[in-house]
Scaffold this motif. Sequence first.
Motif, PDB file in Angstrom:
ATOM      1  N   SER A   1       0.827  -1.205   0.000  1.00 49.93           N
ATOM      2  CA  SER A   1       0.000   0.000   0.000  1.00 49.93           C
ATOM      3  C   SER A   1       0.862   1.256   0.000  1.00 49.93           C
ATOM      4  CB  SER A   1      -0.927   0.009   1.218  1.00 49.93           C
ATOM      5  OG  SER A   1      -1.607   1.233   1.319  1.00 49.93           O
ATOM      6  N   PHE A   2       0.769   2.030  -1.084  1.00 51.63           N
ATOM      7  CA  PHE A   2       1.477   3.303  -1.151  1.00 51.63           C
ATOM      8  C   PHE A   2       0.657   4.447  -0.548  1.00 51.63           C
ATOM      9  CE2 PHE A   2       3.568   0.808  -4.415  1.00 51.63           C
ATOM     10  CZ  PHE A   2       4.904   1.119  -4.211  1.00 51.63           C
ATOM     11  N   VAL A   3      -0.542   4.137  -0.052  1.00 54.68           N
ATOM     12  CA  VAL A   3      -1.361   5.167   0.580  1.00 54.68           C
ATOM     13  C   VAL A   3      -1.190   5.150   2.094  1.00 54.68           C
ATOM     14  CG1 VAL A   3      -3.461   3.778   0.933  1.00 54.68           C
ATOM     15  CG2 VAL A   3      -3.662   6.227   0.428  1.00 54.68           C
ATOM     16  N   HIS A   4      -0.367   4.248   2.584  1.00 58.66           N
ATOM     17  CA  HIS A   4      -0.223   4.091   4.029  1.00 58.66           C
ATOM     18  C   HIS A   4       0.291   5.369   4.687  1.00 58.66           C
ATOM     19  CE1 HIS A   4      -0.308   1.638   7.559  1.00 58.66           C
ATOM     20  NE2 HIS A   4       0.967   1.773   7.809  1.00 58.66           N
ATOM     21  N   GLY A   5       1.196   6.063   4.026  1.00 54.94           N
ATOM     22  CA  GLY A   5       1.726   7.301   4.589  1.00 54.94           C
ATOM     23  C   GLY A   5       0.655   8.354   4.765  1.00 54.94           C
ATOM     24  N   GLU A   6      -0.257   8.431   3.820  1.00 48.65           N
ATOM     25  CA  GLU A   6      -1.328   9.425   3.922  1.00 48.65           C
ATOM     26  C   GLU A   6      -2.330   9.058   5.012  1.00 48.65           C
ATOM     27  OE1 GLU A   6       0.131   8.630   0.945  1.00 48.65           O
ATOM     28  OE2 GLU A   6       1.044  10.631   1.175  1.00 48.65           O
ATOM     29  N   ILE A   7      -2.496   7.769   5.272  1.00 46.37           N
ATOM     30  CA  ILE A   7      -3.345   7.358   6.406  1.00 46.37           C
ATOM     31  C   ILE A   7      -2.711   7.815   7.715  1.00 46.37           C
ATOM     32  CG2 ILE A   7      -4.244   5.364   7.669  1.00 46.37           C
ATOM     33  CD1 ILE A   7      -4.569   3.944   5.005  1.00 46.37           C
ATOM     34  N   ILE A   8      -1.392   7.712   7.804  1.00 45.67           N
ATOM     35  CA  ILE A   8      -0.680   8.236   8.978  1.00 45.67           C
ATOM     36  C   ILE A   8      -0.946   9.726   9.132  1.00 45.67           C
ATOM     37  CG2 ILE A   8       1.623   8.693   9.925  1.00 45.67           C
ATOM     38  CD1 ILE A   8       2.554   6.111   8.546  1.00 45.67           C
ATOM     39  N   MET A   9      -0.847  10.441   8.032  1.00 41.90           N
ATOM     40  CA  MET A   9      -1.077  11.891   8.046  1.00 41.90           C
ATOM     41  C   MET A   9      -2.499  12.235   8.480  1.00 41.90           C
ATOM     42  SD  MET A   9      -2.700  14.262   5.782  1.00 41.90           S
ATOM     43  CE  MET A   9      -2.552  13.546   4.153  1.00 41.90           C
ATOM     44  N   LEU A  10      -3.485  11.537   7.935  1.00 44.30           N
ATOM     45  CA  LEU A  10      -4.875  11.808   8.291  1.00 44.30           C
ATOM     46  C   LEU A  10      -5.144  11.474   9.755  1.00 44.30           C
ATOM     47  CD1 LEU A  10      -6.728  10.503   5.106  1.00 44.30           C
ATOM     48  CD2 LEU A  10      -6.378  12.879   5.794  1.00 44.30           C
ATOM     49  N   GLY A  11      -4.547  10.390  10.245  1.00 42.62           N
ATOM     50  CA  GLY A  11      -4.703  10.053  11.657  1.00 42.62           C
ATOM     51  C   GLY A  11      -4.189  11.150  12.562  1.00 42.62           C
ATOM     52  N   ALA A  12      -3.039  11.715  12.204  1.00 38.74           N
ATOM     53  CA  ALA A  12      -2.476  12.803  13.001  1.00 38.74           C
ATOM     54  C   ALA A  12      -3.363  14.047  12.942  1.00 38.74           C
ATOM     55  CB  ALA A  12      -1.067  13.131  12.498  1.00 38.74           C
ATOM     56  N   PHE A  13      -3.884  14.367  11.763  1.00 44.05           N
ATOM     57  CA  PHE A  13      -4.743  15.543  11.615  1.00 44.05           C
ATOM     58  C   PHE A  13      -6.056  15.385  12.379  1.00 44.05           C
ATOM     59  CE2 PHE A  13      -2.405  17.363   7.873  1.00 44.05           C
ATOM     60  CZ  PHE A  13      -2.312  18.655   8.369  1.00 44.05           C
ATOM     61  N   VAL A  14      -6.623  14.182  12.376  1.00 44.61           N
ATOM     62  CA  VAL A  14      -7.866  13.946  13.121  1.00 44.61           C
ATOM     63  C   VAL A  14      -7.625  14.157  14.614  1.00 44.61           C
ATOM     64  CG1 VAL A  14      -9.529  12.192  13.824  1.00 44.61           C
ATOM     65  CG2 VAL A  14      -8.911  12.416  11.413  1.00 44.61           C
TER      66      VAL A  14
ATOM     67  N   ALA B   1      -1.162  -1.133  -6.966  1.00 39.23           N
ATOM     68  CA  ALA B   1      -0.101  -0.236  -6.505  1.00 39.23           C
ATOM     69  C   ALA B   1      -0.307   1.174  -7.056  1.00 39.23           C
ATOM     70  CB  ALA B   1       1.268  -0.775  -6.923  1.00 39.23           C
ATOM     71  N   ILE B   2      -0.621   1.260  -8.340  1.00 38.87           N
ATOM     72  CA  ILE B   2      -0.866   2.580  -8.954  1.00 38.87           C
ATOM     73  C   ILE B   2      -2.105   3.226  -8.337  1.00 38.87           C
ATOM     74  CG2 ILE B   2      -1.503   3.735 -11.106  1.00 38.87           C
ATOM     75  CD1 ILE B   2       0.231   1.670 -12.559  1.00 38.87           C
ATOM     76  N   LEU B   3      -3.122   2.408  -8.063  1.00 41.89           N
ATOM     77  CA  LEU B   3      -4.337   2.931  -7.415  1.00 41.89           C
ATOM     78  C   LEU B   3      -4.009   3.566  -6.071  1.00 41.89           C
ATOM     79  CD1 LEU B   3      -7.472   3.114  -7.048  1.00 41.89           C
ATOM     80  CD2 LEU B   3      -7.314   0.866  -5.966  1.00 41.89           C
ATOM     81  N   THR B   4      -3.198   2.887  -5.247  1.00 40.16           N
ATOM     82  CA  THR B   4      -2.877   3.430  -3.921  1.00 40.16           C
ATOM     83  C   THR B   4      -2.014   4.687  -4.034  1.00 40.16           C
ATOM     84  OG1 THR B   4      -0.975   1.915  -3.722  1.00 40.16           O
ATOM     85  CG2 THR B   4      -3.080   1.185  -2.806  1.00 40.16           C
ATOM     86  N   ILE B   5      -1.169   4.761  -5.059  1.00 38.94           N
ATOM     87  CA  ILE B   5      -0.403   5.996  -5.279  1.00 38.94           C
ATOM     88  C   ILE B   5      -1.362   7.147  -5.572  1.00 38.94           C
ATOM     89  CG2 ILE B   5       1.225   7.168  -6.814  1.00 38.94           C
ATOM     90  CD1 ILE B   5       2.649   4.470  -7.172  1.00 38.94           C
ATOM     91  N   GLY B   6      -2.340   6.892  -6.441  1.00 38.32           N
ATOM     92  CA  GLY B   6      -3.327   7.924  -6.754  1.00 38.32           C
ATOM     93  C   GLY B   6      -4.141   8.335  -5.541  1.00 38.32           C
ATOM     94  N   LEU B   7      -4.514   7.368  -4.710  1.00 37.36           N
ATOM     95  CA  LEU B   7      -5.257   7.696  -3.493  1.00 37.36           C
ATOM     96  C   LEU B   7      -4.417   8.575  -2.563  1.00 37.36           C
ATOM     97  CD1 LEU B   7      -7.015   4.314  -2.604  1.00 37.36           C
ATOM     98  CD2 LEU B   7      -8.104   6.442  -3.341  1.00 37.36           C
ATOM     99  N   GLY B   8      -3.119   8.323  -2.536  1.00 35.63           N
ATOM    100  CA  GLY B   8      -2.237   9.153  -1.710  1.00 35.63           C
ATOM    101  C   GLY B   8      -2.297  10.617  -2.129  1.00 35.63           C
ATOM    102  N   TYR B   9      -2.245  10.868  -3.431  1.00 36.10           N
ATOM    103  CA  TYR B   9      -2.355  12.248  -3.916  1.00 36.10           C
ATOM    104  C   TYR B   9      -3.709  12.853  -3.574  1.00 36.10           C
ATOM    105  CZ  TYR B   9       1.985  12.156  -6.611  1.00 36.10           C
ATOM    106  OH  TYR B   9       3.303  12.113  -6.983  1.00 36.10           O
ATOM    107  N   VAL B  10      -4.769  12.042  -3.676  1.00 35.19           N
ATOM    108  CA  VAL B  10      -6.115  12.540  -3.362  1.00 35.19           C
ATOM    109  C   VAL B  10      -6.206  12.938  -1.891  1.00 35.19           C
ATOM    110  CG1 VAL B  10      -8.540  11.882  -3.152  1.00 35.19           C
ATOM    111  CG2 VAL B  10      -7.253  11.243  -5.190  1.00 35.19           C
ATOM    112  N   PHE B  11      -5.680  12.110  -1.001  1.00 35.68           N
ATOM    113  CA  PHE B  11      -5.747  12.402   0.431  1.00 35.68           C
ATOM    114  C   PHE B  11      -4.904  13.626   0.796  1.00 35.68           C
ATOM    115  CE2 PHE B  11      -6.762   7.691   1.425  1.00 35.68           C
ATOM    116  CZ  PHE B  11      -8.110   7.936   1.151  1.00 35.68           C
ATOM    117  N   ARG B  12      -3.741  13.774   0.167  1.00 40.18           N
ATOM    118  CA  ARG B  12      -2.926  14.972   0.439  1.00 40.18           C
ATOM    119  C   ARG B  12      -3.636  16.228  -0.044  1.00 40.18           C
ATOM    120  NH1 ARG B  12       1.509  11.762  -0.957  1.00 40.18           N
ATOM    121  NH2 ARG B  12       1.618  12.640  -3.049  1.00 40.18           N
ATOM    122  N   ALA B  13      -4.250  16.134  -1.220  1.00 38.56           N
ATOM    123  CA  ALA B  13      -5.002  17.290  -1.732  1.00 38.56           C
ATOM    124  C   ALA B  13      -6.173  17.610  -0.813  1.00 38.56           C
ATOM    125  CB  ALA B  13      -5.491  17.005  -3.148  1.00 38.56           C
TER     126      ALA B  13
END
Length: 294
Positions: free
Chosen positions: A38-51, A98-110
């Motif tokens: 999962s390449f979106v795992h980092g953004e989940i970390i970020m969202l957890g911290a923001f929540v 893998a490409i899907l999770t990369i795209g989700l990462g950009y969506v979550f950062r945005a």
Amino acid sequence: MEVVEFTQTVITGISTGCIYAIVALGLVILFKATEVFSFVHGEIIMLGAFVAYTCITFFHMSYWLGFLISVILTGILGMLIERITVRPLIGEPVFVIAILTIGLGYVFRAFASMVPQWGTDTYGFKTPFSDQYLRSGELVISQDHVFIIVCTIVLIVVLAGFFRFTKMGVALRATSQNQLAAVYMGIGVNRVFSLTWGITAVLGGIAGVLVSPITFVHMYMGLFVLKAFPAAVLGGFSSIPGAIVGGLIIGVAESLSGFYLPQGWKDITPWIILILILLFRPQGLFGIQEKKKV
């Protein structure tokens, strides 16, 4: 004084390594059960911290309640990601997911950058252990670091008990060994996949809240996962104990290099260790080398 400085540096490295271990643990559990990285795992970390930051700062909740809400919401998010975006792609090549999770990462950062109270600035919040220290002679240890270490130990014990003594934990272990055999034994593999994504996201949420006092909260803190990736590879990407040991090694090595070596070495030390382990032991410290006949 040199002994004291070395000890404090090692303890700091252990606390940072515990965060790496938690993140690497999530990556390894997900990969073992679903064979997906999962390449979106980092953004989940970020969202957890923001929540957690939002709950504590704007809703004036206690640290513990904010922590709990963050973990619950990230767990739900992980299961939603699996159900809505990943499950329809089952049977497709791995690189598609893998490409899907990369795209989700950009969506979550945005998304994080567009939330009015989040944006692109850097934030922080107080914990019950902020500005408190344990002293033993000349040795001074931040209670934040001690809490991270203790929390990681408790988390490992809870996960070990879950995998060993619960029905769903045994099902997850069986699925990670052989998905087809698990289906034949009547295990609901789709449900196990959903639970695995949820557990991985929960670990990410916990890591995000724990690391916030060290790195603060910002939209790019998900890049923290890039340090956990060498930890997972170092331990052996199929080994759960290896993820823990790998995280501790990376954390201590990074801390010592940042203290004793010139500026810049701290950032590249994990990758130097990764290159060396790939050259001399590609399967990692605890991994098993597998060969397939084609």
